[in-house]
Design a protein around this motif. Structure first.
Motif, PDB file in Angstrom:
ATOM      1  N   VAL A  59      -0.038  12.557   7.661  1.00  0.00           N
ATOM      2  CA  VAL A  59      -1.316  13.007   7.078  1.00  0.00           C
ATOM      3  C   VAL A  59      -2.254  11.795   7.037  1.00  0.00           C
ATOM      4  O   VAL A  59      -3.598  11.705   7.238  1.00  0.00           O
ATOM      5  N   LEU A  60      -1.839  10.297   6.766  1.00  0.00           N
ATOM      6  CA  LEU A  60      -2.657   9.334   6.808  1.00  0.00           C
ATOM      7  C   LEU A  60      -3.299   9.348   8.215  1.00  0.00           C
ATOM      8  O   LEU A  60      -4.505   8.754   8.301  1.00  0.00           O
ATOM      9  N   CYS A  61      -2.608   9.460   9.183  1.00  0.00           N
ATOM     10  CA  CYS A  61      -2.974   9.194  10.472  1.00  0.00           C
ATOM     11  C   CYS A  61      -4.137  10.213  10.842  1.00  0.00           C
ATOM     12  O   CYS A  61      -5.092   9.885  11.777  1.00  0.00           O
ATOM     13  N   ALA A  62      -4.186  11.293  10.218  1.00  0.00           N
ATOM     14  CA  ALA A  62      -5.128  12.435  10.450  1.00  0.00           C
ATOM     15  C   ALA A  62      -6.169  12.246   9.613  1.00  0.00           C
ATOM     16  O   ALA A  62      -7.279  13.226   9.461  1.00  0.00           O
ATOM     17  N   THR A  78       0.781  -1.086  -0.049  1.00  0.00           N
ATOM     18  CA  THR A  78      -0.040   0.024  -0.173  1.00  0.00           C
ATOM     19  C   THR A  78       0.937   1.160   0.026  1.00  0.00           C
ATOM     20  O   THR A  78       2.040   1.368   0.337  1.00  0.00           O
ATOM     21  N   TRP A  79       0.140   2.427  -0.403  1.00  0.00           N
ATOM     22  CA  TRP A  79       1.003   3.535  -0.319  1.00  0.00           C
ATOM     23  C   TRP A  79       1.539   3.887   1.038  1.00  0.00           C
ATOM     24  O   TRP A  79       2.843   4.409   1.199  1.00  0.00           O
ATOM     25  N   ALA A  80       0.866   3.345   2.199  1.00  0.00           N
ATOM     26  CA  ALA A  80       1.154   3.624   3.474  1.00  0.00           C
ATOM     27  C   ALA A  80       2.676   2.888   3.829  1.00  0.00           C
ATOM     28  O   ALA A  80       3.508   3.349   4.631  1.00  0.00           O
ATOM     29  N   ASP A  81       2.929   1.748   2.758  1.00  0.00           N
ATOM     30  CA  ASP A  81       4.330   1.095   3.223  1.00  0.00           C
ATOM     31  C   ASP A  81       5.286   2.236   2.607  1.00  0.00           C
ATOM     32  O   ASP A  81       6.497   2.172   3.235  1.00  0.00           O
ATOM     33  N   VAL A  82       5.209   2.864   1.699  1.00  0.00           N
ATOM     34  CA  VAL A  82       6.112   4.031   1.236  1.00  0.00           C
ATOM     35  C   VAL A  82       6.333   4.799   2.409  1.00  0.00           C
ATOM     36  O   VAL A  82       7.647   5.418   2.486  1.00  0.00           O
ATOM     37  N   ALA A  83       5.517   5.350   2.859  1.00  0.00           N
ATOM     38  CA  ALA A  83       5.513   6.483   4.068  1.00  0.00           C
ATOM     39  C   ALA A  83       6.316   5.539   5.375  1.00  0.00           C
ATOM     40  O   ALA A  83       7.240   6.288   5.743  1.00  0.00           O
ATOM     41  N   ALA A  84       5.978   4.342   5.617  1.00  0.00           N
ATOM     42  CA  ALA A  84       6.703   3.781   6.537  1.00  0.00           C
ATOM     43  C   ALA A  84       8.184   3.543   6.302  1.00  0.00           C
ATOM     44  O   ALA A  84       8.820   3.715   7.110  1.00  0.00           O
ATOM     45  N   ILE A  85       8.535   3.264   5.074  1.00  0.00           N
ATOM     46  CA  ILE A  85       9.956   3.068   4.648  1.00  0.00           C
ATOM     47  C   ILE A  85      10.742   4.507   4.912  1.00  0.00           C
ATOM     48  O   ILE A  85      11.860   4.760   5.448  1.00  0.00           O
ATOM     49  N   GLN A 108      -7.661   5.220   6.348  1.00  0.00           N
ATOM     50  CA  GLN A 108      -6.513   5.677   5.992  1.00  0.00           C
ATOM     51  C   GLN A 108      -5.410   5.352   7.354  1.00  0.00           C
ATOM     52  O   GLN A 108      -4.210   4.975   7.309  1.00  0.00           O
ATOM     53  N   LYS A 109      -6.036   5.709   8.431  1.00  0.00           N
ATOM     54  CA  LYS A 109      -5.175   5.474   9.752  1.00  0.00           C
ATOM     55  C   LYS A 109      -4.857   3.951   9.873  1.00  0.00           C
ATOM     56  O   LYS A 109      -3.777   3.608  10.255  1.00  0.00           O
ATOM     57  N   GLN A 110      -5.810   3.143   9.517  1.00  0.00           N
ATOM     58  CA  GLN A 110      -5.498   1.637   9.562  1.00  0.00           C
ATOM     59  C   GLN A 110      -4.607   1.152   8.673  1.00  0.00           C
ATOM     60  O   GLN A 110      -3.853   0.523   8.699  1.00  0.00           O
ATOM     61  N   MET A 111      -4.521   1.994   7.506  1.00  0.00           N
ATOM     62  CA  MET A 111      -3.632   1.628   6.455  1.00  0.00           C
ATOM     63  C   MET A 111      -1.898   1.872   7.157  1.00  0.00           C
ATOM     64  O   MET A 111      -1.172   1.210   6.901  1.00  0.00           O
ATOM     65  N   ALA A 112      -2.038   3.005   7.779  1.00  0.00           N
ATOM     66  CA  ALA A 112      -0.633   3.451   8.495  1.00  0.00           C
ATOM     67  C   ALA A 112      -0.356   2.577   9.393  1.00  0.00           C
ATOM     68  O   ALA A 112       0.836   1.954   9.557  1.00  0.00           O
TER      69      ALA A 112
END
Ligand code: FAQ
Length: 315
Positions: free
Chosen positions: A171-174, A117-124, A179-183
């Motif tokens: 941004v995902l968490c807000a 998911t996109w959130a994985d990019v944010a997490a990296i 979206q928060k679950q993705m994060a």
């Protein structure tokens, strides 16, 4: 055995915290250790382009796409500085790439994990680059000059990468509950691979003691892992995310205690059996073969004009 003048000069440079430069005499073991570490590091940077590169065409906005393209290009640049630093030790970039492509030299196990998911990019960005900074800032004081100088520039860029990852996560968490679950799911996937980035436990680390005595590494793998956990847990709290470790707790000494990494999974991931290991190498080999015409063109230009930079690009 008599200590030679060369050995004495080398020991003096290392104990005075001065830099060893390519022209200086150095023990063969020191040279080999640096080639191993710098090559593994360079390979990690260029393989590390893949999990995020996956998302360039699918980034959620033009702004995110521009940032991600710049970040992935930076990782290629880090590979370039590092292969350049390795070459000062008398090896060829083409030979190091051959070792990577044939599985005879390692790269960071974290990049064998997928980015669904996109959130994985944010997490990296948040976690992967955060860990990279924690590990690499001490390397700016490495005893080998070309590696230390490459690290100074790399760390400046990694710090931008970490900030953009944290901001994307915030941004995902807000956002919406989904979206928060993705994060949260991305944090759950990346927490353990990122803790692996610091290497095996001190007990199991084959090279740490020697590398620390030579001033290549300044802190042990476990010391840096602990610093990373201590710095990152409050960031997760700020985001309203839960670290996926039921035993994580803050001790009276101000440090977080955490569950040890699953070292069997680590062993799998570094020995070519991680979830995406084969895919990563196959993709890398294809990209190298697709780029053969660029190397041939650079070589032809270098042969005609005697241009050193083009000769480097042809390697
Ligand atoms: N994955 O005795 P030690 C980044 C190997 S860059 C795979 O503790 P050492 C940027 C190790 O090579 C990430 N293999 O070894 C980015 C050795 O194998 P060998 C890379 C691993 O060298 C961010 C064996 O295990 N960073 O993330 C791993 O003293 C986001 C025994 O280990 C660096 O390379 C692993 N995680 O300490 C890019 C930093 N850990 O050669 C894109 C520089 C260990 O005996 C997106 N390197 N191994 O067959 C270092 O600081 C050190 O080399 C360590 C390992 C700490 C990685």
């Amino acid at each position: 055995m008599d200590v030679t003048t060369d050995e004495r000069d080398f020991d003096r440079l290392v104990s005075a915290d001065e830099r060893v430069e390519p022209r200086d005499w150095m023990p063969e073991g020191y040279r080999r250790t640096l080639i191993r570490q710098i090559a593994q590091h360079a390979h990690s940077e260029i393989i590390g382009m893949q999990p995020e590169g996956n998302w360039i065409a699918r980034a959620p906005s033009l702004r995110r796409k521009a940032i991600l393209i710049a970040k992935v290009q930076d990782e290629a640049g880090h590979g370039l500085y590092l292969y350049g630093a390795a070459e000062t030790l008398g090896v060829e970039r083409a030979d190091l790439l051959e070792l990577l492509h044939t599985g005879r030299q390692k790269y960071s196990a974290a990049f064998n994990y997928p980015t669904p998911t996109w959130a994985d990019v944010a997490a990296i960005g948040w976690l992967g680059d955060g860990a990279a900074i924690m590990n690499q800032v001490p390397l700016t004081r490495c005893s080998y000059g070309p590696y230390a100088r490459a690290m100074t520039r790399v760390c400046k860029e990694e710090s931008f990468h970490q900030r953009q990852g944290f901001e994307a996560m915030a941004v995902l968490c807000a956002g919406t509950p989904a979206q928060k679950q993705m994060a949260q799911d991305a944090l759950d996937r990346w927490w353990w691979p990122v803790l692996m980035l610091f290497g095996p436990s001190d007990e199991a680390s084959a090279h740490s003691a020697r590398s620390m005595a030579w001033g290549i590494k300044r802190f042990s793998n476990d010391e840096l892992r602990q610093r990373f956990v201590d710095a990152t847990v409050p960031q997760a709290d700020h985001l309203g995310l839960r670290i996926p470790d039921p035993d994580l707790r803050l001790e009276a000494d101000g440090h977080y205690r955490f569950t040890p990494v699953d070292w069997n999974e680590f062993a799998d991931a570094i020995s070519g059996n991680g979830p995406c290991s084969r895919e990563r190498i196959a993709h890398r080999v294809d990209a190298h073969e697709d780029g053969a015409w660029v190397r041939a063109a650079a070589q032809a230009y270098a042969d005609k004009h005697g241009d050193r930079a083009a000769r480097g690009a042809a390697a």
